[in-house]
Motif scaffolding. Structure first.
Motif, PDB file in Angstrom:
ATOM      1  N   GLU A  53      31.259  -6.682   2.799  1.00  0.00           N
ATOM      2  CA  GLU A  53      31.352  -5.653   3.832  1.00  0.00           C
ATOM      3  C   GLU A  53      31.147  -6.249   5.214  1.00  0.00           C
ATOM      4  N   GLY A  54      30.245  -7.211   5.301  1.00  0.00           N
ATOM      5  CA  GLY A  54      29.958  -7.822   6.601  1.00  0.00           C
ATOM      6  C   GLY A  54      31.152  -8.519   7.216  1.00  0.00           C
ATOM      7  N   ASN A  55      31.843  -9.365   6.414  1.00  0.00           N
ATOM      8  CA  ASN A  55      32.930 -10.124   7.031  1.00  0.00           C
ATOM      9  C   ASN A  55      34.180  -9.283   7.257  1.00  0.00           C
ATOM     10  N   VAL A  56      34.460  -8.285   6.415  1.00  0.00           N
ATOM     11  CA  VAL A  56      35.669  -7.495   6.636  1.00  0.00           C
ATOM     12  C   VAL A  56      35.496  -6.525   7.795  1.00  0.00           C
ATOM     13  N   LEU A  57      34.268  -6.084   8.075  1.00  0.00           N
ATOM     14  CA  LEU A  57      34.063  -5.163   9.187  1.00  0.00           C
ATOM     15  C   LEU A  57      33.940  -5.893  10.520  1.00  0.00           C
ATOM     16  N   ARG A  58      33.993  -7.234  10.494  1.00  0.00           N
ATOM     17  CA  ARG A  58      34.070  -7.965  11.757  1.00  0.00           C
ATOM     18  C   ARG A  58      35.451  -7.832  12.375  1.00  0.00           C
ATOM     19  N   LYS A  59      36.444  -7.539  11.540  1.00  0.00           N
ATOM     20  CA  LYS A  59      37.809  -7.339  12.006  1.00  0.00           C
ATOM     21  C   LYS A  59      38.089  -5.836  12.051  1.00  0.00           C
ATOM     22  N   LEU A  60      38.060  -5.286  13.250  1.00  0.00           N
ATOM     23  CA  LEU A  60      38.303  -3.864  13.428  1.00  0.00           C
ATOM     24  C   LEU A  60      39.522  -3.671  14.322  1.00  0.00           C
ATOM     25  N   PRO A  61      40.267  -2.601  14.113  1.00  0.00           N
ATOM     26  CA  PRO A  61      41.407  -2.349  14.995  1.00  0.00           C
ATOM     27  C   PRO A  61      40.938  -1.955  16.390  1.00  0.00           C
ATOM     28  N   GLN A  62      41.691  -2.368  17.382  1.00  0.00           N
ATOM     29  CA  GLN A  62      41.425  -1.898  18.735  1.00  0.00           C
ATOM     30  C   GLN A  62      41.998  -0.491  18.912  1.00  0.00           C
ATOM     31  N   HIS A  63      43.094  -0.234  18.196  1.00  0.00           N
ATOM     32  CA  HIS A  63      43.771   1.057  18.289  1.00  0.00           C
ATOM     33  C   HIS A  63      44.112   1.521  16.875  1.00  0.00           C
ATOM     34  N   ILE A  64      43.623   2.700  16.501  1.00  0.00           N
ATOM     35  CA  ILE A  64      43.932   3.286  15.200  1.00  0.00           C
ATOM     36  C   ILE A  64      44.733   4.566  15.428  1.00  0.00           C
ATOM     37  N   ALA A  65      45.789   4.758  14.642  1.00  0.00           N
ATOM     38  CA  ALA A  65      46.624   5.964  14.757  1.00  0.00           C
ATOM     39  C   ALA A  65      46.586   6.724  13.445  1.00  0.00           C
ATOM     40  N   TYR A  66      46.370   8.032  13.521  1.00  0.00           N
ATOM     41  CA  TYR A  66      46.396   8.904  12.355  1.00  0.00           C
ATOM     42  C   TYR A  66      47.709   9.694  12.384  1.00  0.00           C
ATOM     43  N   ILE A  67      48.539   9.513  11.368  1.00  0.00           N
ATOM     44  CA  ILE A  67      49.774  10.270  11.248  1.00  0.00           C
ATOM     45  C   ILE A  67      49.572  11.308  10.151  1.00  0.00           C
ATOM     46  N   VAL A  68      49.644  12.581  10.523  1.00  0.00           N
ATOM     47  CA  VAL A  68      49.385  13.663   9.574  1.00  0.00           C
ATOM     48  C   VAL A  68      50.722  14.277   9.163  1.00  0.00           C
ATOM     49  N   THR A  69      51.130  14.030   7.925  1.00  0.00           N
ATOM     50  CA  THR A  69      52.403  14.573   7.431  1.00  0.00           C
ATOM     51  C   THR A  69      52.202  15.886   6.668  1.00  0.00           C
ATOM     52  N   GLU A  70      50.957  16.314   6.528  1.00  0.00           N
ATOM     53  CA  GLU A  70      50.657  17.553   5.796  1.00  0.00           C
ATOM     54  C   GLU A  70      50.985  18.779   6.650  1.00  0.00           C
ATOM     55  N   VAL A  95      46.294  10.694  17.413  1.00  0.00           N
ATOM     56  CA  VAL A  95      46.506  11.674  16.342  1.00  0.00           C
ATOM     57  C   VAL A  95      47.922  12.222  16.516  1.00  0.00           C
ATOM     58  N   TYR A  96      48.725  12.145  15.459  1.00  0.00           N
ATOM     59  CA  TYR A  96      50.138  12.516  15.569  1.00  0.00           C
ATOM     60  C   TYR A  96      50.548  13.450  14.440  1.00  0.00           C
ATOM     61  N   ASP A  97      51.199  14.554  14.801  1.00  0.00           N
ATOM     62  CA  ASP A  97      51.920  15.340  13.803  1.00  0.00           C
ATOM     63  C   ASP A  97      53.263  15.698  14.421  1.00  0.00           C
ATOM     64  N   PRO A  98      54.350  15.643  13.660  1.00  0.00           N
ATOM     65  CA  PRO A  98      55.682  15.764  14.245  1.00  0.00           C
ATOM     66  C   PRO A  98      55.963  17.122  14.889  1.00  0.00           C
ATOM     67  N   HIS A  99      55.358  18.180  14.359  1.00  0.00           N
ATOM     68  CA  HIS A  99      55.680  19.527  14.832  1.00  0.00           C
ATOM     69  C   HIS A  99      54.848  19.960  16.045  1.00  0.00           C
ATOM     70  N   GLY A 100      53.846  19.168  16.400  1.00  0.00           N
ATOM     71  CA  GLY A 100      53.070  19.452  17.603  1.00  0.00           C
ATOM     72  C   GLY A 100      52.039  20.551  17.462  1.00  0.00           C
ATOM     73  N   GLU A 101      51.696  20.925  16.212  1.00  0.00           N
ATOM     74  CA  GLU A 101      50.713  21.999  16.037  1.00  0.00           C
ATOM     75  C   GLU A 101      49.323  21.564  16.510  1.00  0.00           C
ATOM     76  N   ILE A 102      48.957  20.321  16.207  1.00  0.00           N
ATOM     77  CA  ILE A 102      47.649  19.815  16.659  1.00  0.00           C
ATOM     78  C   ILE A 102      47.625  19.753  18.178  1.00  0.00           C
ATOM     79  N   LYS A 103      48.737  19.345  18.752  1.00  0.00           N
ATOM     80  CA  LYS A 103      48.846  19.265  20.211  1.00  0.00           C
ATOM     81  C   LYS A 103      48.683  20.642  20.847  1.00  0.00           C
ATOM     82  N   ARG A 104      49.329  21.658  20.269  1.00  0.00           N
ATOM     83  CA  ARG A 104      49.232  23.016  20.807  1.00  0.00           C
ATOM     84  C   ARG A 104      47.821  23.579  20.666  1.00  0.00           C
ATOM     85  N   ASN A 105      47.120  23.151  19.614  1.00  0.00           N
ATOM     86  CA  ASN A 105      45.752  23.632  19.376  1.00  0.00           C
ATOM     87  C   ASN A 105      44.717  22.572  19.761  1.00  0.00           C
TER      88      ASN A 105
END
Length: 252
Positions: A53-70, A95-105
């Protein structure tokens, strides 16, 4: 009379046994579901034997994107995903959803983030800047940056940028000779102030990025999870550990 009394007792016994059988079935079903969930969590959190856990958590993303297809969204769970990323020191979250519902809310999401935005050491709140317009997404290392985007910011955004570039060429603001990959790439990067995502986490059963910023995912690692609903801190941490175990070859 005597027979009626015994029939009544027999009926009660049958009903009691039926109730017991129903409760027993529920318990067995619950145990089976917990076992399946445990197996699923182990699969999601599989690590090479050499990884810790120690060595793998030394490498973290600078930018993480969540794509919600649900089709249905849990704003509480999305807020958790954003706050957990911030707690790990990830500077950029999309945070991304194609229909923009999260964006509207987005106000619902902002309010939940505000409620959950408390540092573990009680030293105050994280400085989180949330944008819902691609043009407003400006990188800043002084705050944690969150973008809430939709299809109009993805492929459609690239179409708009192409039309803009064409108009500038016609107006002699650009020359045809200047329209080369490096200059176009710079223009696209300027339109989206965040760095390219290092890690994309896709939620749902659709094996597609459904229009997410196509120019920015050339070197992104993509991990898939069945749902964001009820996703807990343990699985989020495991996802970051899986990313830490990946060897990025960059096309080699």
């Amino acid at each position: 009379m005597f027979l009626d009394r015994h029939l009544l007792r027999l009926t009660h016994c049958i009903l009691d046994f039926g109730s017991f059988l129903c409760q027993f079935t529920v318990v067995i079903w619950s145990m089976a579901m917990n076992f399946v969930l445990y197996r699923k969590r182990k699969e999601m959190c599989y690590m090479p034997e050499s990884a810790t856990e120690g060595n793998v958590l030394r490498k973290l993303p600078q930018h993480i994107a969540y794509i919600v297809t649900e089709s249905k969204f849990s704003y509480k769970d999305l807020a958790n995903l954003i706050i957990w990323a911030v707690e790990f020191g990830i500077s950029y979250v999309t945070v991304y959803d194609p229909h923009g519902e999260i964006k509207r809310n987005n106000k619902i999401l902002k309010d939940l983030i505000q409620q959950k935005n408390i540092r573990a050491d009680s030293s105050g709140r994280f400085d989180i800047q949330i944008s819902t317009d691609l043009q407003e997404c400006k990188a800043s290392m002084k705050v944690f940056n969150v973008a809430v985007l939709s299809l109009e910011d993805g492929r459609q955004g690239l179409v708009r940028l192409t039309k803009q570039l064409s108009s500038q060429v016609l107006a002699n603001q650009w020359s045809i000779a200047d329209v080369v990959p490096n200059s176009v790439n710079k223009l696209i990067q300027e339109s989206y102030g965040f760095p390219d995502p290092d890690l994309i986490v896709r939620f749902g059963n659709i094996s597609s990025l459904i229009g997410f910023l196509p120019w920015h995912v050339r070197l992104s690692e993509i991990l898939s999870l069945p749902t964001h609903h009820g996703l807990d801190y343990y699985l989020f941490r495991c996802t970051l550990m899986r990313y830490g175990c990946l060897e990025q070859r960059f096309g080699k």
